[in-house]
Structure formats: C-alpha cells, structure tokens
Write a protein that holds these residues in place. Structure first.
Motif, PDB file in Angstrom:
ATOM      1  N   VAL A 147       0.833  -1.203   0.000  1.00 30.76           N
ATOM      2  CA  VAL A 147       0.000   0.000   0.000  1.00 30.76           C
ATOM      3  C   VAL A 147       0.867   1.251   0.000  1.00 30.76           C
ATOM      4  N   THR A 148       0.266   2.337  -0.488  1.00 25.30           N
ATOM      5  CA  THR A 148       0.907   3.647  -0.469  1.00 25.30           C
ATOM      6  C   THR A 148       0.066   4.565   0.413  1.00 25.30           C
ATOM      7  N   GLU A 180       4.459   0.164   0.166  1.00 27.78           N
ATOM      8  CA  GLU A 180       5.096   0.514  -1.098  1.00 27.78           C
ATOM      9  C   GLU A 180       5.895   1.798  -0.915  1.00 27.78           C
ATOM     10  N   HIS A 222      -2.953  10.490  -9.260  1.00 31.33           N
ATOM     11  CA  HIS A 222      -2.008   9.922 -10.221  1.00 31.33           C
ATOM     12  C   HIS A 222      -0.915   9.037  -9.634  1.00 31.33           C
ATOM     13  N   ARG A 223      -0.756   8.997  -8.300  1.00 31.80           N
ATOM     14  CA  ARG A 223       0.370   8.266  -7.745  1.00 31.80           C
ATOM     15  C   ARG A 223      -0.036   7.077  -6.868  1.00 31.80           C
ATOM     16  N   GLY A 224      -1.243   6.613  -7.009  1.00 30.96           N
ATOM     17  CA  GLY A 224      -1.634   5.362  -6.377  1.00 30.96           C
ATOM     18  C   GLY A 224      -1.752   5.395  -4.873  1.00 30.96           C
ATOM     19  N   SER A 226      -3.207   4.756  -1.491  1.00 26.28           N
ATOM     20  CA  SER A 226      -4.185   3.772  -1.013  1.00 26.28           C
ATOM     21  C   SER A 226      -5.012   4.300   0.137  1.00 26.28           C
ATOM     22  N   HIS A 257     -11.797  11.270  -4.057  1.00 31.66           N
ATOM     23  CA  HIS A 257     -11.117  10.206  -4.793  1.00 31.66           C
ATOM     24  C   HIS A 257     -11.470   8.804  -4.284  1.00 31.66           C
ATOM     25  N   ILE A 259     -10.748   7.517  -1.372  1.00 26.87           N
ATOM     26  CA  ILE A 259      -9.595   6.980  -0.638  1.00 26.87           C
ATOM     27  C   ILE A 259      -9.905   7.024   0.862  1.00 26.87           C
TER      28      ILE A 259
END
Length: 353
Positions: A147-148, A180, A222-224, A226, A257, A259
């Motif tokens: 995960v990010t 990540e 854009h940068r994933g 999580s 988003h 999230i």
C-alpha cells in the motif's frame, strides 16, 4: 531504532530541539501534542526531584497544581496536556490526603506517575501502529499487496514518547513488508513534514516521497495513494477532529477520490466533554510564520495574515476510522467505545473546564 524526542532519567530531562532539524540535533525544545503533555509532566518531575515545592504538604500540592495549570497554556487546542495535568494534580492531592503522608512520599508518587505516563505513551503508540496497519490492510489490500500511504505534519517519534501515531501506522506497515511508499506533505507554514517527518523516514530507511501541500490532490489522482493517515490534537464526542491546518482539505480530497481517510490518536486526545469540533479552541500563530522564511521576508509588507495552527475535520469525512490504542472505530462508534473504557475505570471525560 526510532529517533528520540525525549530523553528522560530520574532527575534529568533532555528534549530534542526540532526547530534545528534536519541540520542539527540538539536537545532542548519540544513540540507535538503527546510530547508536550509528557514533557510538561516530566519537567515537573525533575523539579520535584530537585526539591522544588514545599515546605509542607499544602505548599507542595499548591506548587504542583500551579505548575501544571501554567503548563496547560502551552497548547490550548490539544487536550493531552490538560488531561495529564488534571490526573497528575489529582494524584498529588490524593497522596497528600493519605493518613501519615510525608512530603517525600508525595514527591515520589507524583514523579512515578509522570514516569508511567511516558511508558504508557510508548505502549499505546505501538498498539496504534499495529492496529491501524492491520485495519488499513484489510480495507485496501486484503489480497496481500503493498500500500501507499499519504500523511501530513509530523506524528512520529519526534511528536510522542516514541514510534508515533499516524507515522506509527506507516512504521508498522513497513515492518510487515506491506508498504510501497509513504507520501509526506511539507506542511506549511512551519514545514513539520519536510523538516521532521522526512527526517524520520530517511533515518529509518522507509521508502518515502516529499510533496508540497498543494500536490496532495494530484498525488491521490495519479500516484496510487491507497489511504490517508493523519494524527489529531483533539477528538471530540461526535468524532470531529482538530489537527494541523491542511488536514481538512486532505479529508475532502480523499473523499472525492474514494480513498479511506484515517485519524490516528491515543485515547488521551479524545474529549467527550465537547460535542462537536466547533467547540474546540483553535490556536492562531504569529503572521511572521507566513510572511518570512528563515528570517527573510517573502511577502509584501502591509499584507494581512491569518495563520490558524489547526483546522477541524468533520467526522463524516473520516471514512477509514479513528485509530486508538483501544481499537479502530468509525466516528459514530467512538463515544460508546470510550464510555466503555470510562466504565472500567478510565478517564476520558475531558479536561477540567
């Protein structure tokens, strides 16, 4: 090994001056709501060990109360210091009322109580990190992937007794091999993210990327990213939270988003005596923090400045949950969870008004 914001031994207290980081490591100053509470109580313990207060039980108790009342003014938005002061003052009063109590016994009891607060904070932070990591992974990566996580301000070992709250969740994810990378915001205007969080992440070799505050939405798109995990200086009964200014806009952006947005804080930051976030007093800081950088004026002379240190995140935006050492709760579940703790002998009813 985590960085140390607080170095304490009986009769001695050293505090890392975080204004000098990352260029110098010098021990003398303090920041962070949990750390301020701990340092306030431990500084009193050092004074008591050195013989301050008294003579006589009444004078000693008055000294403890007055010192703690003054320390509470250091951070009006955070509830931790007020609660710690209340508990420590109550300890002094109760011990002094005990039949046959002596000055030395009251001193020792108050000192040991402050030391136990330091030990508990570290235990609680590790629990927050582990519970938060497990909940987050079950929510966003049940299949076992990495995960990010995006975080804001500094909520790590430099803001607590050690390990940290929101940054503790990131540490636990890293230790599990499931992180990540972490994104940390610079956190203008005082740059706690770029000066402190980035310093901790590099120190512990946790994969991380620094971004400007205005880049958070782009990072989510854009940068994933999580999940977003932030700390809190004050959590009230309905789950609204006060945290470093900029947190509110992160919560709105995360909601847009889809999230999960988490708040990580010890139960000592929760205050059931306030119903909503509108009841929280927001500290405002000097305008110079915005108009100057490292003593150099960057803003036009004569411009007005509004510089609140914190903002309020409404509970409905906390979509991941509130992570405490007691568990991870949806905002609407928090009151019942904390009331259950109170019924078992805890103290979560807020500072004296």
């Amino acid at each position: 090994m985590s960085l140390e914001a607080i170095r304490y031994s009986r009769g001695s207290l050293q505090i890392l001056n975080q204004l000098l980081l990352p260029h110098q490591s010098r021990y003398e100053a303090v920041r962070g709501a949990p750390a301020i509470a701990l340092v306030g109580c431990l500084s009193l313990a050092v004074e008591l060990q050195g013989g301050a207060g008294g003579p006589g039980l009444a004078a000693l108790v008055a000294f403890v109360r007055d010192a703690l009342s003054f320390l509470v003014t250091a951070r009006p938005t955070a509830v931790n210091m007020a609660r710690a002061a209340r508990d420590l003052a109550a300890t002094a009063v109760q011990e002094a009322k005990r039949e046959g109590a002596t000055e030395d016994e009251v001193r020792e009891r108050v000192i040991r109580c402050a030391e136990l607060m330091l030990e508990k904070d570290l235990r609680d932070n590790r629990s927050i990190g582990d519970l938060g990591a497990q909940h987050l992974l079950q929510r966003v990566a049940p299949g076992g992937g990495k995960v990010t996580v995006l975080t804001h301000c500094n909520t790590g070992a430099l803001a607590t007794a050690g390990y940290g709250t929101a940054l503790g969740v990131i540490r636990s994810l890293h230790h599990l091999g499931r992180l990540e990378q972490a994104f940390c915001t610079e956190t203008r205007p005082y740059n706690q993210g770029s000066r402190l969080t980035a310093f901790e992440l590099v120190y512990e070799q946790i994969p991380a990327t620094l971004i400007g505050d205005s880049m958070a939405a782009a990072a989510m798109a854009h940068r994933g990213v999580s999940a977003v995990v932030v700390g809190a200086d004050h959590v009230v009964a309905n789950g609204d939270t006060a945290n470093k200014v900029g947190t509110y806009q992160l919560a709105i952006t995360a909601k847009h988003h889809g999230i999960p947005f988490y708040v990580a804080a010890p139960s000592s930051s929760c205050n059931l005596s306030l119903e909503t976030g509108q009841d929280i007093v927001i500290e405002e800081r000097p305008g110079q923090e915005l108009t100057d950088i490292n003593g150099v004026r960057i803003a036009a002379p004569g411009i007005g400045v509004w510089n609140p240190a914190f903002d309020i995140t409404p509970h409905e935006l906390i979509t991941g949950g509130i992570i405490t050492e007691l568990g991870v709760f949806a905002p609407e579940e928090l009151r019942a969870a904390l009331n259950s703790t109170v019924s078992q002998g805890g103290h979560l009813d807020g500072p004296p008004q």
